[in-house]
Structure formats: structure tokens, C-alpha cells
Design a protein around this motif. Structure first.
Motif, PDB file in Angstrom:
ATOM      1  N   ASN A   1       0.824  -1.215   0.000  1.00 42.60           N
ATOM      2  CA  ASN A   1       0.000   0.000   0.000  1.00 42.60           C
ATOM      3  C   ASN A   1       0.859   1.267   0.000  1.00 42.60           C
ATOM      4  O   ASN A   1       0.471   2.311   0.504  1.00 42.60           O
TER       5      ASN A   1
ATOM      6  N   ALA B   1       1.226  -0.371   6.107  1.00 38.79           N
ATOM      7  CA  ALA B   1       0.502  -1.399   6.854  1.00 38.79           C
ATOM      8  C   ALA B   1       1.152  -2.766   6.655  1.00 38.79           C
ATOM      9  O   ALA B   1       1.666  -3.076   5.581  1.00 38.79           O
TER      10      ALA B   1
ATOM     11  N   GLY C   1      -1.640  -4.148  10.599  1.00 40.36           N
ATOM     12  CA  GLY C   1      -2.901  -4.219   9.881  1.00 40.36           C
ATOM     13  C   GLY C   1      -3.779  -5.384  10.287  1.00 40.36           C
ATOM     14  O   GLY C   1      -4.814  -5.622   9.667  1.00 40.36           O
TER      15      GLY C   1
ATOM     16  N   SER D   1      -6.264  -8.447   5.875  1.00 44.25           N
ATOM     17  CA  SER D   1      -5.422  -7.656   4.974  1.00 44.25           C
ATOM     18  C   SER D   1      -6.195  -7.085   3.788  1.00 44.25           C
ATOM     19  O   SER D   1      -5.650  -6.279   3.029  1.00 44.25           O
TER      20      SER D   1
ATOM     21  N   GLN E   1      -6.069  -3.291   3.344  1.00 46.28           N
ATOM     22  CA  GLN E   1      -4.987  -2.547   2.707  1.00 46.28           C
ATOM     23  C   GLN E   1      -4.855  -2.874   1.224  1.00 46.28           C
ATOM     24  O   GLN E   1      -3.852  -2.562   0.598  1.00 46.28           O
TER      25      GLN E   1
ATOM     26  N   CYS F   1      -6.735   3.201   3.054  1.00 49.88           N
ATOM     27  CA  CYS F   1      -5.307   3.380   3.372  1.00 49.88           C
ATOM     28  C   CYS F   1      -4.399   3.105   2.186  1.00 49.88           C
ATOM     29  O   CYS F   1      -3.182   3.180   2.313  1.00 49.88           O
ATOM     30  N   TYR F   2      -4.964   2.804   1.023  1.00 49.63           N
ATOM     31  CA  TYR F   2      -4.156   2.336  -0.092  1.00 49.63           C
ATOM     32  C   TYR F   2      -3.512   3.479  -0.863  1.00 49.63           C
ATOM     33  O   TYR F   2      -4.203   4.307  -1.479  1.00 49.63           O
TER      34      TYR F   2
ATOM     35  N   MET G   1      -3.104   6.357   9.097  1.00 51.79           N
ATOM     36  CA  MET G   1      -3.156   5.007   8.535  1.00 51.79           C
ATOM     37  C   MET G   1      -4.030   4.104   9.397  1.00 51.79           C
ATOM     38  O   MET G   1      -4.858   3.335   8.869  1.00 51.79           O
TER      39      MET G   1
ATOM     40  N   LEU H   1      -7.409   2.249   8.060  1.00 55.23           N
ATOM     41  CA  LEU H   1      -7.637   0.804   8.137  1.00 55.23           C
ATOM     42  C   LEU H   1      -8.971   0.503   8.809  1.00 55.23           C
ATOM     43  O   LEU H   1      -9.733  -0.366   8.364  1.00 55.23           O
TER      44      LEU H   1
END
Length: 248
Positions: free
Chosen positions: A129, A151, A177, A183, A186, A192-193, A202, A206
Motif C-alpha cells: 500500500n 501497513a 494491519g 489484509s 490494505q 489506506c491504499y 493510517m 484501516l
């Protein structure tokens, strides 16, 4: 540590440079064999190997190749790798832009869960990410104001902590994360990407992720990139990603 990196593209190549600069012993490989990676390895000052050479005796293994290529790795590639060695998955799924459709992911399987099923080993999701430019140019020393975050997700806490230490060494605050099953938070087009957030933001991003929303946005990515033009700037891509999931 001895770190084997399979893939020398945008993320794998930058990681090889930065982890070498951080003092680690780096081996790099790609699908073209030793000769296919030799020029890059000589430029960076790391060891060129084939994919088996990248995993044998490694303390950490980084997989930085497209998802379809992961399913083409030899079935026994990790047979001799001890269970505690972290295998880092940096991949992202980009149907319509780069990757063919993968039915299991389209039906909701978390991308890195799919990866574990292809390689037969659990992975730690990390470095996926961050944009390549962010990873290459925007890292900062620990404690510096404005340091960005990345993350890290996975089920093996010790392996995750090892990978989080590498995130720190290359200039970013590692943010936990959660489990590998979490996951998806992310993956591409989540809050958060690739948005260049600090650690506090962040964590908030998430938490704000909504399962099932990102694939809807992701399917529109080809149209969004057409609007940006053929050579979008880093700032334009960050702004686009932030626009998908405003935090305010």
C-alpha cells in the motif's frame, strides 16, 4: 539478514536498493534466470540468483511479482524453507489494468489468502500500500515529523514483527494491519491504499475500510487512469486514491 527478493520491478527493485543500503545481504531473482537479473544486481551491488537461490538459506523472502506469476512458481519452491521464515507478499490485484480475472478474488477472497493457497505457505502482507515513488523517495528517519506509514498484516506475530522492522529500516512507520484475513483493509482502493498517510491516519484509514466497497471502486480504475492521462504524477495518483475514500 539474508533477504531473497523474487521480482525486480517497481517495488521489488526499490526494496533491493533500500534493504541493501540498510545493511542487509540481498539476493535478487526474476523469471528470466540469473542472466536476466544480472545487470540490475550489478548496478545495485546485490547477488543475482535464480528463484531457488533466492529462497535457499534466506532469513526473509520477498515476493514482488504479479499475482498470475505467483501461481506459476514451482510447487516445491518453499519445501526446504523453515516454517518461521517470513514470506512477504507485496502484490496487488489489478483486473482490467494488468491482471486477468481471478474468480476466487472476484468472489471475495482476500488477495493474500489467495496467495497462500498458490504457494502453500502463509505470507505477511506488506509494502503493497505504498506507491513505488513513495517507497523510493519519501522514506524518513524514525522520529522525523511527517514520516509516512505502511501497513503490515499477518498471522505469525514473530514473522510480522520481523517484517515491521524492515518497514522501519527503509524509512516508514510500520502499522499493524491485523491478521492476514484482515489484509483486505490494505488492498487497492481501500482508505489506506497508496494515500501517503502518517501512522495515526493510517490506523484510522484501516479501521474505516468497508468490506466489499473497494472492488466496486477498483473496477472503475481504468476509467480513472484514462482521466489522469498517460503519465500521471505521483501527487495526482495520491489525490485520486484519497478521493475514493475521503476520511473527513
Amino acid at each position: 539478514m539474508k533477504i531473497g527478493i523474487i521480482g525486480t520491478g517497481n517495488i521489488g527493485g526499490v526494496l533491493a536498493r533500500k534493504l541493501k543500503a540498510a545493511g542487509h545481504e540481498i539476493r535478487v531473482a526474476n523469471s528470466r534466470g540469473v542472466d536476466g537479473v544480472r545487470a540490475f544486481a550489478e548496478e545495485v551491488g546485490v547477488e543475482p540468483v535464480d528463484i531457488r537461490g533466492a529462497v535457499n538459506g534466506a532469513d526473509v523472502i520477498v515476493l514482488s511479482i504479479p499475482l498470475p506469476a505467483l501461481s506459476a512458481l514451482p510447487a516445491d519452491l518453499f519445501a526446504s524453507v523453515p516454517a518461521g521464515v517470513p514470506i512477504v507478499d507485496t502484490s496487488n490485484y489489478y483486473p482490467g489494468l494488468r491482471d486477468p480475472k481471478i474468480e476466487a478474488i472476484d468472489q471475495g477472497m482476500t488477495e493474500s489468502i489467495w496467495v497462500t493457497r498458490q504457494i502453500g505457505r502463509p505470507v505477511i502482507k506488506a509494502f503493497n500500500n505504498l506507491l513505488a515513488y513513495t517507497l523510493a523517495e519519501l522514506g524518513r528517519a524514525q522520529g522525523v515529523e511527517g514520516r509516512l506509514a505502511a501497513a503490515v498484516a499477518g498471522d505469525d506475530q514473530k514473522a510480522k514483527e520481523t517484517v515491521m522492522s524492515l518497514v522501519d529500516r527503509v524509512g516508514f512507520d510500520p502499522v499493524d494491519g491485523g491478521t492476514l484475513g484482515e489484509s483486505w483493509r490494505q488492498q487497492p482502493c481501500t482508505p489506506c491504499y497508496c494515500c501517503d498517510y502518517d501512522a495515526q491516519t493510517m490506523r484510522r484509514a484501516l479501521a474505516l475500510a468497508v468490506k466489499g466497497r473497494a472492488p466496486v471502486i477498483r473496477n472503475e480504475l481504468p476509467r480513472h487512469f484514462q482521466l489522469l492521462g498517460p503519465n500521471p504524477s505521483h501527487d495526482d495518483v495520491v489525490a485520486m486514491n484519497r478521493s475514493f475514500n475521503p476520511l473527513d
